[in-house]
Design a protein around this motif. Structure first.
Motif, mmCIF file in Angstrom:
data_model
loop_
_atom_site.group_PDB
_atom_site.id
_atom_site.type_symbol
_atom_site.label_atom_id
_atom_site.label_comp_id
_atom_site.label_asym_id
_atom_site.label_seq_id
_atom_site.Cartn_x
_atom_site.Cartn_y
_atom_site.Cartn_z
ATOM 1 N N PRO A 184 0.842 -1.206 0.000
ATOM 2 C CA PRO A 184 0.000 0.000 0.000
ATOM 3 C C PRO A 184 0.872 1.249 0.000
ATOM 4 N N ARG A 185 0.515 2.210 -0.830
ATOM 5 C CA ARG A 185 1.303 3.439 -0.850
ATOM 6 C C ARG A 185 0.951 4.318 0.345
ATOM 7 N N LYS A 186 1.885 5.185 0.671
ATOM 8 C CA LYS A 186 1.657 6.101 1.791
ATOM 9 C C LYS A 186 0.721 7.226 1.350
ATOM 10 N N PRO A 187 -0.107 7.737 2.271
ATOM 11 C CA PRO A 187 -0.917 8.909 1.921
ATOM 12 C C PRO A 187 -0.009 10.069 1.503
ATOM 13 N N ARG A 188 -0.445 10.797 0.504
ATOM 14 C CA ARG A 188 0.338 11.940 0.039
ATOM 15 C C ARG A 188 -0.270 13.231 0.584
ATOM 16 N N VAL A 189 0.586 14.038 1.239
ATOM 17 C CA VAL A 189 0.179 15.294 1.851
ATOM 18 C C VAL A 189 0.737 16.445 1.026
ATOM 19 N N ALA A 190 -0.132 17.303 0.512
ATOM 20 C CA ALA A 190 0.315 18.529 -0.152
ATOM 21 C C ALA A 190 0.324 19.653 0.884
ATOM 22 N N VAL A 191 1.497 20.186 1.170
ATOM 23 C CA VAL A 191 1.620 21.323 2.075
ATOM 24 C C VAL A 191 1.561 22.587 1.228
ATOM 25 N N VAL A 192 0.500 23.361 1.396
ATOM 26 C CA VAL A 192 0.273 24.555 0.580
ATOM 27 C C VAL A 192 0.547 25.785 1.435
ATOM 28 N N PHE A 193 1.345 26.710 0.918
ATOM 29 C CA PHE A 193 1.799 27.825 1.753
ATOM 30 C C PHE A 193 2.081 29.051 0.896
ATOM 31 N N GLY A 194 2.395 30.153 1.566
ATOM 32 C CA GLY A 194 2.666 31.412 0.880
ATOM 33 C C GLY A 194 1.402 32.235 0.773
ATOM 34 N N GLY A 195 0.974 32.495 -0.453
ATOM 35 C CA GLY A 195 -0.299 33.164 -0.658
ATOM 36 C C GLY A 195 -0.187 34.657 -0.914
ATOM 37 N N ARG A 196 -1.336 35.262 -1.162
ATOM 38 C CA ARG A 196 -1.419 36.655 -1.614
ATOM 39 C C ARG A 196 -1.571 37.654 -0.472
ATOM 40 N N SER A 197 -1.661 37.196 0.753
ATOM 41 C CA SER A 197 -1.885 38.121 1.858
ATOM 42 C C SER A 197 -0.578 38.712 2.361
ATOM 43 N N SER A 198 -0.697 39.701 3.241
ATOM 44 C CA SER A 198 0.488 40.325 3.839
ATOM 45 C C SER A 198 1.196 39.394 4.810
ATOM 46 N N GLU A 199 0.619 38.225 5.077
ATOM 47 C CA GLU A 199 1.238 37.232 5.958
ATOM 48 C C GLU A 199 1.982 36.149 5.165
ATOM 49 N N HIS A 200 2.291 36.441 3.919
ATOM 50 C CA HIS A 200 2.971 35.493 3.022
ATOM 51 C C HIS A 200 4.223 34.900 3.665
ATOM 52 N N GLY A 201 5.107 35.749 4.156
ATOM 53 C CA GLY A 201 6.388 35.279 4.682
ATOM 54 C C GLY A 201 6.234 34.367 5.882
ATOM 55 N N ILE A 202 5.320 34.714 6.788
ATOM 56 C CA ILE A 202 5.106 33.880 7.974
ATOM 57 C C ILE A 202 4.526 32.534 7.579
ATOM 58 N N SER A 203 3.708 32.511 6.538
ATOM 59 C CA SER A 203 3.187 31.241 6.036
ATOM 60 C C SER A 203 4.326 30.346 5.550
ATOM 61 N N VAL A 204 5.318 30.931 4.877
ATOM 62 C CA VAL A 204 6.465 30.139 4.404
ATOM 63 C C VAL A 204 7.249 29.586 5.591
ATOM 64 N N VAL A 205 7.431 30.391 6.625
ATOM 65 C CA VAL A 205 8.129 29.934 7.833
ATOM 66 C C VAL A 205 7.366 28.759 8.461
ATOM 67 N N THR A 206 6.043 28.899 8.549
ATOM 68 C CA THR A 206 5.216 27.823 9.102
ATOM 69 C C THR A 206 5.364 26.551 8.271
ATOM 70 N N ALA A 207 5.351 26.690 6.946
ATOM 71 C CA ALA A 207 5.476 25.523 6.072
ATOM 72 C C ALA A 207 6.791 24.799 6.309
ATOM 73 N N GLY A 208 7.869 25.546 6.503
ATOM 74 C CA GLY A 208 9.157 24.912 6.773
ATOM 75 C C GLY A 208 9.113 24.050 8.013
ATOM 76 N N ALA A 209 8.460 24.564 9.054
ATOM 77 C CA ALA A 209 8.350 23.793 10.294
ATOM 78 C C ALA A 209 7.503 22.537 10.100
ATOM 79 N N VAL A 210 6.397 22.673 9.365
ATOM 80 C CA VAL A 210 5.523 21.524 9.131
ATOM 81 C C VAL A 210 6.226 20.479 8.269
ATOM 82 N N LEU A 211 6.911 20.908 7.216
ATOM 83 C CA LEU A 211 7.639 19.965 6.353
ATOM 84 C C LEU A 211 8.704 19.210 7.137
ATOM 85 N N ARG A 212 9.360 19.901 8.042
ATOM 86 C CA ARG A 212 10.396 19.269 8.859
ATOM 87 C C ARG A 212 9.792 18.233 9.812
ATOM 88 N N ALA A 213 8.557 18.464 10.254
ATOM 89 C CA ALA A 213 7.948 17.609 11.283
ATOM 90 C C ALA A 213 7.194 16.413 10.723
#
Length: 385
Positions: free
Chosen positions: A14-43
């Motif tokens: 059986p294959r492993k579930p595939r998780v798409a981590v979606v981050f960044g975006g058009r808001s003024s919080e773009h950079g913090i979203s990228v920082v959050t994504a890095g932490a989630v990808l690492r974990a």
């Protein structure tokens, strides 16, 4: 949905579930979203899940990005950007629009589109408009792809401070004094809109907090001590959102509490306290993310106060029909009463953010927290529920 339902063949495990981590975006919080994504990808446990990082640029392009969490960090007070991580300046990721097909495709001008495989769950770590506000959630509902966190309604309510407060009030949750200035009010009669704020100050006193109604991470917020600074504060808030919320100062302690969806329903973490920040006028963006002002975890509360704020946090989660996770922010007033300030349906989620720190103090470490959120999303279906 469970992993047993994933496609498999007799010849292959059986294959492993595939998780798409979606981050960044058009808001003024773009950079913090990228920082959050890095932490989630690492974990994310790569022995349990396959991962597909997808960044949304500031202009809205969905880009295939490098799976390199170390590049998704604040360096020398500069925030990271999806454009720096994108594998191409022109290519775009296309989600399926047919619920029966979860195949993600990557396309570049002049090239044959490339299939990236099926996505079983999306982990959206976008903050602010065009991601945390129900827009992305609606797209994923149309695509039939499960996702981490709140649904369309709860995301929209959690993003709009006016309607969040209206929902809380209707459920009997205590909310502080506020007034809203909508764009049409401003366009129709700017003088009357200003007078509305000045009258509010006359009733509740200065200082006031002038906020964009649909932004987060304390971006665009100004603490105004007198009439003199009001015009500039309004302009700053309207740079981020044409609708603004004006709140009276609540004197007391800032208390936060995390809510997480378990198999048997939502539970609250131990609460945290945000102590006064000496070098900042209030707990603003730089205090949160640049200077990493530490909170007190757990908050020094009595057992009765802890139980009360945990109850209110879960009540707020239920009132807004949330799923997955929420950080609920309160003031403990000088009268000893808890007043809810707001909820965040996708709170700051780096390991040093208050939400993960509260759950770590509650016995749920960051990797387990990420895993629980993914598993909760896989259990849910899309559509009405």
């Amino acid at each position: 949905m469970s992993t047993e339902n994933l496609p498999q063949s007799p010849e292959q495990p059986p294959r492993k579930p595939r998780v798409a981590v979606v981050f960044g975006g058009r808001s003024s919080e773009h950079g913090i979203s990228v920082v959050t994504a890095g932490a989630v990808l690492r974990a994310i446990d790569r022995t349990k899940y396959d991962v597909l990082p997808i960044g949304i640029t500031r202009d809205g392009r969905w880009a295939l990005t490098a799976d390199e969490p170390d590049r998704m960090a604040i360096v020398d007070r500069r925030q990271p950007d999806v454009e720096q991580l994108a594998e191409s300046n022109e290519g775009g990721v296309i989600l399926p629009v047919d619920p029966a097909n979860r195949e993600v495709v990557y396309s570049e001008p002049g090239s044959v589109p490339k299939a990236l495989g099926e996505v079983d769950v999306v982990f959206p770590v976008l903050h602010g408009p065009y991601g945390e506000d129900g827009t992305l959630q609606g797209l994923l509902e149309l695509s039939g792809v499960p996702y981490v966190g709140a649904g369309v309604l709860a995301s929209a309510v959690g993003q709009d401070k006016e309607y969040m407060k209206r929902v809380f009030t209707s459920f009997g949750l205590p909310v502080g004094p506020y007034v809203v200035i909508r764009p049409r009010e401003w366009e129709r009669d700017e003088s009357a809109a200003r007078k509305k704020i000045i009258d509010f100050a006359g009733e509740h006193g200065w200082p006031l907090f002038i906020k964009p109604a649909r932004a987060g991470s304390s971006i665009g917020i100004t603490k105004v001590d007198s009439l003199e600074g009001l015009g500039e504060a309004i302009e700053e808030a309207q740079r981020h959102d044409p609708k603004i919320v004006v709140e009276a100062l609540l004197r007391g302690r800032e208390i936060e509490c995390g809510v997480l969806e378990f198999e048997d329903g939502p539970r609250a973490s131990v609460p945290a306290e945000i102590p006064p920040v000496q070098s900042h006028a209030y707990y603003d963006f730089e205090a949160k993310y640049i200077d990493s002002t530490p909170g007190l975890v757990p908050a020094p509360l009595t057992p009765e106060q802890t139980a009360e704020v945990q109850r209110l946090a879960v009540d707020a989660f239920e009132a807004a029909s949330c799923e997955g996770l929420v950080r609920a922010d309160f003031f403990l007033t000088e009268d000893g009463e808890f007043v809810i300030n707001e909820i965040n349906t996708m709170p700051g989620f780096t390991p040093i953010s208050m939400y993960p720190k509260m759950w770590e103090a509650s016995g749920v470490a960051y990797p387990e927290l990420v895993d629980r959120l993914i598993r909760a999303a896989l259990r849910r279906s899309t559509g009405l529920r």
